[in-house]
Design a protein around this motif. Structure first.
Motif, PDB file in Angstrom:
ATOM      1  N   THR A   1      69.200  38.958  25.689  1.00  0.00           N
ATOM      2  CA  THR A   1      69.865  40.264  25.650  1.00  0.00           C
ATOM      3  C   THR A   1      69.533  41.083  24.416  1.00  0.00           C
ATOM      4  O   THR A   1      69.718  42.302  24.421  1.00  0.00           O
ATOM      5  CB  THR A   1      71.397  40.085  25.716  1.00  0.00           C
ATOM      6  OG1 THR A   1      71.813  39.218  24.645  1.00  0.00           O
ATOM      7  CG2 THR A   1      71.813  39.478  27.041  1.00  0.00           C
TER       8      THR A   1
ATOM      9  N   TYR B   1      77.230  36.037  28.597  1.00  0.00           N
ATOM     10  CA  TYR B   1      75.916  36.618  28.914  1.00  0.00           C
ATOM     11  C   TYR B   1      76.073  38.095  29.263  1.00  0.00           C
ATOM     12  O   TYR B   1      75.334  38.956  28.769  1.00  0.00           O
ATOM     13  CB  TYR B   1      75.296  35.851  30.074  1.00  0.00           C
ATOM     14  CG  TYR B   1      73.930  36.360  30.482  1.00  0.00           C
ATOM     15  CD1 TYR B   1      72.792  35.942  29.819  1.00  0.00           C
ATOM     16  CD2 TYR B   1      73.793  37.269  31.522  1.00  0.00           C
ATOM     17  CE1 TYR B   1      71.543  36.415  30.177  1.00  0.00           C
ATOM     18  CE2 TYR B   1      72.554  37.754  31.885  1.00  0.00           C
ATOM     19  CZ  TYR B   1      71.433  37.321  31.218  1.00  0.00           C
ATOM     20  OH  TYR B   1      70.202  37.794  31.566  1.00  0.00           O
TER      21      TYR B   1
ATOM     22  N   LEU C   1      74.626  41.356  27.264  1.00  0.00           N
ATOM     23  CA  LEU C   1      73.715  42.225  27.999  1.00  0.00           C
ATOM     24  C   LEU C   1      74.174  43.681  27.922  1.00  0.00           C
ATOM     25  O   LEU C   1      73.389  44.588  27.619  1.00  0.00           O
ATOM     26  CB  LEU C   1      73.641  41.772  29.463  1.00  0.00           C
ATOM     27  CG  LEU C   1      72.523  42.357  30.315  1.00  0.00           C
ATOM     28  CD1 LEU C   1      71.178  41.856  29.829  1.00  0.00           C
ATOM     29  CD2 LEU C   1      72.732  41.980  31.785  1.00  0.00           C
TER      30      LEU C   1
END
Length: 465
Positions: free
Chosen positions: A359, A413, A417
């Motif tokens: 990311t 995650y 991101l």
């Protein structure tokens, strides 16, 4: 019957001029190019492993028999077809030659159509051998290039195919990509996998030299050309003769020198400072830029006519942020390399490290990632830290759990991101929506659930678009 491309060579070896003339006529009528010599020594000067045709030789030659020539050809290349022409009494010798590696023999007197057919089949076999060798070489080159230009993304696979294809040409190449994407690695590969691989690879960074030194570095000078020039100096262009000149940051080359470089590319000659006679040069130019070349022309940093000369082929190198999971592969490779270099155990990346790898925007691209891997290896035995802390210097990295279930990891995650996208686009929600392919409502819901806001990312004052 196989149709052969024009100019497939057949080497005729015979000390009888009338026989050479007859063979020449019959073989040329069959569609081949002929090359003719009278002695085995002359024949060997015309042959190499790159010879694409076959050899037709008499068994009995003045000073040396065809068997001796055959043995020497087999030593050079056992896959090069040799057709022997024999008299009636030489048949036992011809049979022995077949055992020694000859392709076939034709007994005198012979039918012209028969020898044409034998030559055609011999050249068919040679063409197949050469195609297989080229394929094996291509596979070897591909594997070698894959170890240099790492990555499983479609963008990197396409780039490797382009590099191998264009390496075989001699056209000027312009490599365009952000700082740290590996432009010099690509330039070196264009040299190493090309016919110029045995020649020099000369690299010069136009942005790293004072403007006053660029001309002398590139073009060289004669003794006495200026104060301090006490002897002749060969420039990088001349020193790259027979090889590749890599000119990095070409858009930083002083404008007054660009016409001089253009002349080198057009005329294949270089003018040393203070010289009176141009010097012939044989180079392939590979250049690189971290700016869009068309924009460099518009802004007045690059002459348009020079751009047309240096970008016969233009290779675009993708930034790391556009290469998907390549960051994981590269990081793992670098970690293992540095661990071996420093004699340390290779530390394993945690789930939070992997989420960060995927990311983070990596503004320094592969160069920054490589540096991060080195620090990760060196810190692991004494002061292990999350990768994000090593890279960004931020130690408030609680957004990613050290451990947890799948939901925790997926939330972490998603958080990284979305936060990374917000930072990349300066908080402009429309651009974040476009990059992540999310409608506004879904993005707002995720940001609320994950505790994200423009204020949290330090972008509260950014005007939303």
């Amino acid at each position: 019957m196989t149709d052969h491309p024009a100019k497939v060579p057949v080497l005729i070896v015979d000390d009888d001029p009338s026989m050479r003339a007859a063979l020449r006529q019959w073989i040329r009528l069959a569609g081949f190019e002929t090359r003719e010599v009278a002695t085995p020594d002359e024949a060997l000067t015309r042959l190499s492993r790159d010879f694409t045709g076959c050899v037709v030789t008499d068994v009995m030659l003045d000073g040396e028999d065809g068997m001796s020539l055959l043995r020497r050809i087999v030593e050079l290349d056992a896959d090069l077809p040799v057709v022997l022409i024999t008299g009636h009494g030489d048949v036992p010798m011809a049979v022995e030659a077949m055992r020694a590696g000859a392709y076939d023999f034709v007994e005198k007197p012979f039918d012209p159509d028969h020898i044409a057919d034998v030559v055609r089949r011999a050249c068919d076999k040679r063409m197949l051998v050469m195609e297989n060798r080229a394929l094996r070489m291509q596979l070897t080159d591909s594997a070698g290039l894959e170890s240099r230009l790492l990555g499983a993304s479609s963008a990197m696979e396409a780039l490797r195919r382009q590099v191998l294809h264009f390496a075989a040409t001699d056209a000027a190449v312009l490599i365009v990509g952000e700082t740290g994407t590996g432009k010099e690695v690509i330039a070196q590969a264009l040299h190493d996998f090309s016919p110029r691989k045995d020649g020099p690879f000369m690299a010069i960074n136009a942005a790293a030299l004072p403007e006053a030194m660029v001309e002398a570095e590139l073009f060289g000078h004669e003794a006495g050309a200026f104060t301090g020039a006490d002897r002749r100096r060969v420039g990088r262009i001349e020193a790259a003769g027979g090889g590749v000149l890599f000119l990095d940051e070409i858009v930083s080359m002083p404008l007054p020198l660009q016409p001089k470089l253009l002349r080198v590319l057009q005329e294949k000659k270089v003018d040393r400072i203070g010289g009176t006679q141009p010097v012939d040069v044989d180079i392939r130019l590979v250049s690189a830029a971290n700016l869009d070349p068309a924009e460099a022309v518009r802004s007045g940093h690059l002459r348009e006519d020079l751009l047309f000369r240096v970008n016969a082929i233009e290779l675009r190198v993708p930034p790391l942020r556009e290469r998907g999971r390549d960051a994981l592969l590269l990081f793992d490779t670098f970690v293992n390399r540095f661990a071996a270099r420093y004699g340390l155990d290779a530390p394993a990346a945690s789930a939070r490290d992997e989420a960060f790898l995927l990311t983070y925007a990596w503004p320094g691209n592969v160069r920054e990632l490589r540096n991060a891997a080195e620090r990760f290896v060196l810190n692991a035995p004494v002061s292990p830290q999350p990768l994000e802390a090593l890279v960004t210097g931020r130690h408030d990295t609680g957004a990613l759990p050290a451990a947890g279930g799948l939901k925790d990891l997926m939330d972490a995650y998603e958080r990284n991101l979305i936060e990374g996208s917000l930072r990349r686009h300066g908080g402009r929600i429309q651009e974040v929506m476009g990059e992540l392919n999310l409608p506004r409502r879904t993005l707002n819901e995720k940001m609320t659930r994950l505790g994200l806001s423009r204020e949290r990312t330090g972008l509260a004052d950014t005007t939303e678009t």
